[in-house]
Design a protein around this motif. Sequence first.
Motif, mmCIF file in Angstrom:
data_model
loop_
_atom_site.group_PDB
_atom_site.id
_atom_site.type_symbol
_atom_site.label_atom_id
_atom_site.label_comp_id
_atom_site.label_asym_id
_atom_site.label_seq_id
_atom_site.Cartn_x
_atom_site.Cartn_y
_atom_site.Cartn_z
ATOM 1 N N MET A 1 59.994 34.345 43.611
ATOM 2 C CA MET A 1 58.696 35.004 43.514
ATOM 3 C C MET A 1 57.584 33.995 43.296
ATOM 4 O O MET A 1 57.817 32.859 42.866
ATOM 5 C CB MET A 1 58.681 36.042 42.387
ATOM 6 C CG MET A 1 58.857 35.501 40.989
ATOM 7 S SD MET A 1 58.873 36.820 39.733
ATOM 8 C CE MET A 1 57.111 37.181 39.578
ATOM 9 N N SER A 2 56.381 34.395 43.627
ATOM 10 C CA SER A 2 55.152 33.672 43.315
ATOM 11 C C SER A 2 54.208 34.657 42.645
ATOM 12 O O SER A 2 54.201 35.853 42.969
ATOM 13 C CB SER A 2 54.496 33.108 44.579
ATOM 14 O OG SER A 2 55.255 32.072 45.146
ATOM 15 N N THR A 3 53.412 34.144 41.706
ATOM 16 C CA THR A 3 52.471 34.995 40.981
ATOM 17 C C THR A 3 51.048 34.608 41.343
ATOM 18 O O THR A 3 50.748 33.426 41.556
ATOM 19 C CB THR A 3 52.704 34.883 39.468
ATOM 20 O OG1 THR A 3 54.059 35.260 39.181
ATOM 21 C CG2 THR A 3 51.777 35.797 38.685
ATOM 22 N N PHE A 4 50.168 35.611 41.393
ATOM 23 C CA PHE A 4 48.803 35.436 41.862
ATOM 24 C C PHE A 4 47.828 36.075 40.871
ATOM 25 O O PHE A 4 48.216 36.897 40.039
ATOM 26 C CB PHE A 4 48.635 36.078 43.249
ATOM 27 C CG PHE A 4 49.622 35.573 44.272
ATOM 28 C CD1 PHE A 4 49.297 34.528 45.122
ATOM 29 C CD2 PHE A 4 50.899 36.133 44.360
ATOM 30 C CE1 PHE A 4 50.205 34.054 46.053
ATOM 31 C CE2 PHE A 4 51.818 35.666 45.284
ATOM 32 C CZ PHE A 4 51.465 34.619 46.136
ATOM 33 N N LYS A 5 46.557 35.699 40.991
ATOM 34 C CA LYS A 5 45.523 36.288 40.144
ATOM 35 C C LYS A 5 44.304 36.588 41.004
ATOM 36 O O LYS A 5 43.764 35.702 41.677
ATOM 37 C CB LYS A 5 45.155 35.356 38.998
ATOM 38 C CG LYS A 5 44.092 35.927 38.059
ATOM 39 C CD LYS A 5 43.837 35.018 36.856
ATOM 40 C CE LYS A 5 44.928 35.168 35.829
ATOM 41 N NZ LYS A 5 44.549 34.504 34.542
ATOM 42 N N ALA A 6 43.858 37.858 40.972
ATOM 43 C CA ALA A 6 42.687 38.286 41.745
ATOM 44 C C ALA A 6 41.428 37.984 40.931
ATOM 45 O O ALA A 6 40.939 38.839 40.182
ATOM 46 C CB ALA A 6 42.792 39.766 42.076
ATOM 47 N N LEU A 7 40.910 36.804 41.100
ATOM 48 C CA LEU A 7 39.807 36.337 40.259
ATOM 49 C C LEU A 7 38.500 37.062 40.545
ATOM 50 O O LEU A 7 37.587 37.047 39.710
ATOM 51 C CB LEU A 7 39.623 34.829 40.445
ATOM 52 C CG LEU A 7 40.813 33.976 39.999
ATOM 53 C CD1 LEU A 7 40.606 32.523 40.428
ATOM 54 C CD2 LEU A 7 41.003 34.043 38.494
ATOM 55 N N HIS A 8 38.382 37.696 41.705
ATOM 56 C CA HIS A 8 37.146 38.383 42.054
ATOM 57 C C HIS A 8 37.117 39.825 41.546
ATOM 58 O O HIS A 8 36.089 40.497 41.649
ATOM 59 C CB HIS A 8 36.947 38.386 43.580
ATOM 60 C CG HIS A 8 38.025 39.109 44.321
ATOM 61 N ND1 HIS A 8 39.332 38.682 44.338
ATOM 62 C CD2 HIS A 8 37.997 40.249 45.090
ATOM 63 C CE1 HIS A 8 40.053 39.498 45.076
ATOM 64 N NE2 HIS A 8 39.262 40.471 45.542
ATOM 65 N N LEU A 9 38.230 40.328 41.000
ATOM 66 C CA LEU A 9 38.292 41.695 40.502
ATOM 67 C C LEU A 9 38.089 41.734 38.985
ATOM 68 O O LEU A 9 38.368 40.767 38.282
ATOM 69 C CB LEU A 9 39.644 42.330 40.844
ATOM 70 C CG LEU A 9 39.973 42.474 42.334
ATOM 71 C CD1 LEU A 9 41.321 43.134 42.511
ATOM 72 C CD2 LEU A 9 38.887 43.252 43.073
ATOM 73 N N GLN A 10 37.605 42.878 38.500
ATOM 74 C CA GLN A 10 37.382 43.033 37.071
ATOM 75 C C GLN A 10 38.688 42.859 36.304
ATOM 76 O O GLN A 10 39.718 43.428 36.667
ATOM 77 C CB GLN A 10 36.802 44.417 36.783
ATOM 78 C CG GLN A 10 36.431 44.640 35.323
ATOM 79 C CD GLN A 10 35.763 45.995 35.101
ATOM 80 O OE1 GLN A 10 35.564 46.746 36.042
ATOM 81 N NE2 GLN A 10 35.409 46.280 33.862
#
Length: 359
Positions: A279-288
């Motif tokens: 797996m890889s983990t991500f972060k939606a930096l543009h979302l609240q």
Amino acid sequence: MTFVSLRDIHCDEETDEVGDDEIYVLMSTVNLGAHVNVEGIPIPVPSFDVWRFGIFEGFAEGDTKGQPFQPFWTAPLADPDQAIFVGSVIENDNGVPEQYQHLLRLVVPKSLASSMGEPLDLVRSKLVREINEALNGVDLPIPFALDDDHVGTQELRYEPPELQRAAGDLVPKVLSYDGDGGRYRVTFDVSPDIFGAIRDRWIALGAGTSPVGRPVSGETPTFDGQGRFMNFSAGVISWHPETGAHGVWGAINGRWLQIGREQFGYPITDEFSSGSGRMSTFKALHLQGKPEASIFWTPQTGPVEIFGAIHAHWKSMGAGGSGIGGPVSPEQDAPGGRIQNFQNGRLFWNAATGQVSQA
């Protein structure tokens, strides 16, 4: 574009000086393909410079000192006869390194001018010899007090196959310097047009043998203008100032590209093992709230994304190593909320309460 840089220097044996050595490297570079325009006509005129790396202090036998990435060549280099690189290793005693750098800036053009019209092999060998003699105090062009100790000087030369490899890989080369009682090894790198945090991550992953493969594009801004990414033959390395640079490759990369890449989330990990999958983990930096999400892969299920409250609950359970394992299909609508199927169960998100539970 090709970058040539000094990676590190290793001490096999200290010089005869009392106490630990203090070493610096002078790199004389000549661009034989340079020219100047005279009334619109390009006239070949070699350009040159002398770079200094170090002082590297506190050298004892067995030590290796790294050099931050600072290329001394940043131009195309398909033909090894286009450039001359001469490296000199010096032990700092009571001298001033800048004066030695200035000395070589006098020696290099004098040598090139005196060998104009001669075969290139003679030009190169003469330049190495005259730099070596100057640092040993022979026939100095100016009054000069040689207080530092010259360990050695030699040419760094690449062969055509090495430069061909460097179009898509990091190619190291080691030169050994013996003198003044000391023995040092200096590692140089020739690499493609890749730099900064993306370059550091590429090298950490294995450079040309890494799972992302070879670079196939330059750096490009991401959708929000805040990050940068670079395409490779088998994946992507994406960077954001909040997350750093991480690689995405293989089937996980293919799914990430399909569902929005950095808009799904900037990678905050490289791919890693989790339970029976990867797996890889991500972060939606543009979302609240900058929510995290993951893409989980097994040979049986392929890559499956997981996000939102279900993702947060799944991670708290142990992700792929939890009792329900990894996701086998994306989440979907269900009466009263959302549901997602896993290898050994299901998770349900209740729209009314915001809670996640096993279904």
